[in-house]
Motif scaffolding. Structure first.
Motif, PDB file in Angstrom:
ATOM      1  N   PRO A 152      32.207  66.093  47.382  1.00 24.75           N
ATOM      2  CA  PRO A 152      31.461  64.834  47.423  1.00 24.75           C
ATOM      3  C   PRO A 152      30.836  64.595  48.794  1.00 24.75           C
ATOM      4  O   PRO A 152      31.343  65.047  49.814  1.00 24.75           O
ATOM      5  CB  PRO A 152      32.504  63.772  47.121  1.00 24.75           C
ATOM      6  CG  PRO A 152      33.791  64.446  46.958  1.00 24.75           C
ATOM      7  CD  PRO A 152      33.614  65.898  47.184  1.00 24.75           C
ATOM      8  N   ASP A 198      29.617  60.763  45.110  1.00 22.68           N
ATOM      9  CA  ASP A 198      30.593  61.490  44.292  1.00 22.68           C
ATOM     10  C   ASP A 198      29.987  62.016  42.988  1.00 22.68           C
ATOM     11  O   ASP A 198      30.685  62.542  42.136  1.00 22.68           O
ATOM     12  CB  ASP A 198      31.803  60.612  43.983  1.00 22.68           C
ATOM     13  CG  ASP A 198      31.431  59.357  43.201  1.00 22.68           C
ATOM     14  OD1 ASP A 198      30.233  59.083  43.026  1.00 22.68           O
ATOM     15  OD2 ASP A 198      32.362  58.648  42.781  1.00 22.68           O
ATOM     16  N   ASP A 199      28.681  61.915  42.845  1.00 19.44           N
ATOM     17  CA  ASP A 199      27.989  62.397  41.655  1.00 19.44           C
ATOM     18  C   ASP A 199      27.670  63.882  41.839  1.00 19.44           C
ATOM     19  O   ASP A 199      26.568  64.260  42.187  1.00 19.44           O
ATOM     20  CB  ASP A 199      26.710  61.591  41.437  1.00 19.44           C
ATOM     21  CG  ASP A 199      25.994  61.986  40.168  1.00 19.44           C
ATOM     22  OD1 ASP A 199      26.625  62.592  39.288  1.00 19.44           O
ATOM     23  OD2 ASP A 199      24.795  61.686  40.063  1.00 19.44           O
ATOM     24  N   ARG A 200      28.666  64.732  41.637  1.00 21.41           N
ATOM     25  CA  ARG A 200      28.547  66.167  41.887  1.00 21.41           C
ATOM     26  C   ARG A 200      28.549  66.930  40.570  1.00 21.41           C
ATOM     27  O   ARG A 200      29.160  66.506  39.593  1.00 21.41           O
ATOM     28  CB  ARG A 200      29.706  66.658  42.761  1.00 21.41           C
ATOM     29  CG  ARG A 200      29.867  65.891  44.064  1.00 21.41           C
ATOM     30  CD  ARG A 200      28.604  65.838  44.911  1.00 21.41           C
ATOM     31  NE  ARG A 200      28.075  67.154  45.154  1.00 21.41           N
ATOM     32  CZ  ARG A 200      26.781  67.429  45.344  1.00 21.41           C
ATOM     33  NH1 ARG A 200      25.891  66.480  45.319  1.00 21.41           N
ATOM     34  NH2 ARG A 200      26.371  68.655  45.549  1.00 21.41           N
ATOM     35  N   THR A 235      27.923  58.037  50.155  1.00 22.48           N
ATOM     36  CA  THR A 235      27.039  57.139  49.419  1.00 22.48           C
ATOM     37  C   THR A 235      25.936  56.711  50.378  1.00 22.48           C
ATOM     38  O   THR A 235      26.206  56.340  51.517  1.00 22.48           O
ATOM     39  CB  THR A 235      27.819  55.924  48.893  1.00 22.48           C
ATOM     40  OG1 THR A 235      28.811  56.399  47.979  1.00 22.48           O
ATOM     41  CG2 THR A 235      26.911  54.941  48.204  1.00 22.48           C
TER      42      THR A 235
END
Length: 81
Positions: free
Chosen positions: A47, A70-72, A50
């Motif tokens: 991650p 954390d959008d992996r 933000t």
């Protein structure tokens, strides 16, 4: 969720990993390419922070969004050898 696949392939005079139509650098050995692909796949899942992003759409409008770090993607390494 996006899935990214790293494929081990013969390339030029050695081995590489391939994501979509893009090749990595060429490695002299299969094991070297496999190790590099595993490392790249692992790093892709880490991650980030933000952060705010801005972008312009085709109609000329600007947008601001908060992008979660954390959008992996899900990753895998495929090795047919």
């Amino acid at each position: 969720m996006v899935k990214v696949t790293y494929r081990i392939v013969q390339h030029e005079d050695g081995w590489a990993y391939k994501v979509g139509d893009v090749f990595s650098e060429t490695f002299p050995s299969h094991d070297g390419a496999l190790a590099a692909a595993k490392l790249a796949a692992a790093e892709q899942r880490v991650p980030g922070e933000t952060t705010g992003i801005e972008y312009e759409t085709a109609d000329g409008k600007w947008h601001e969004e908060l992008e979660a770090g954390d959008d992996r993607p899900e990753t895998e390494v495929e090795d047919d050898a």
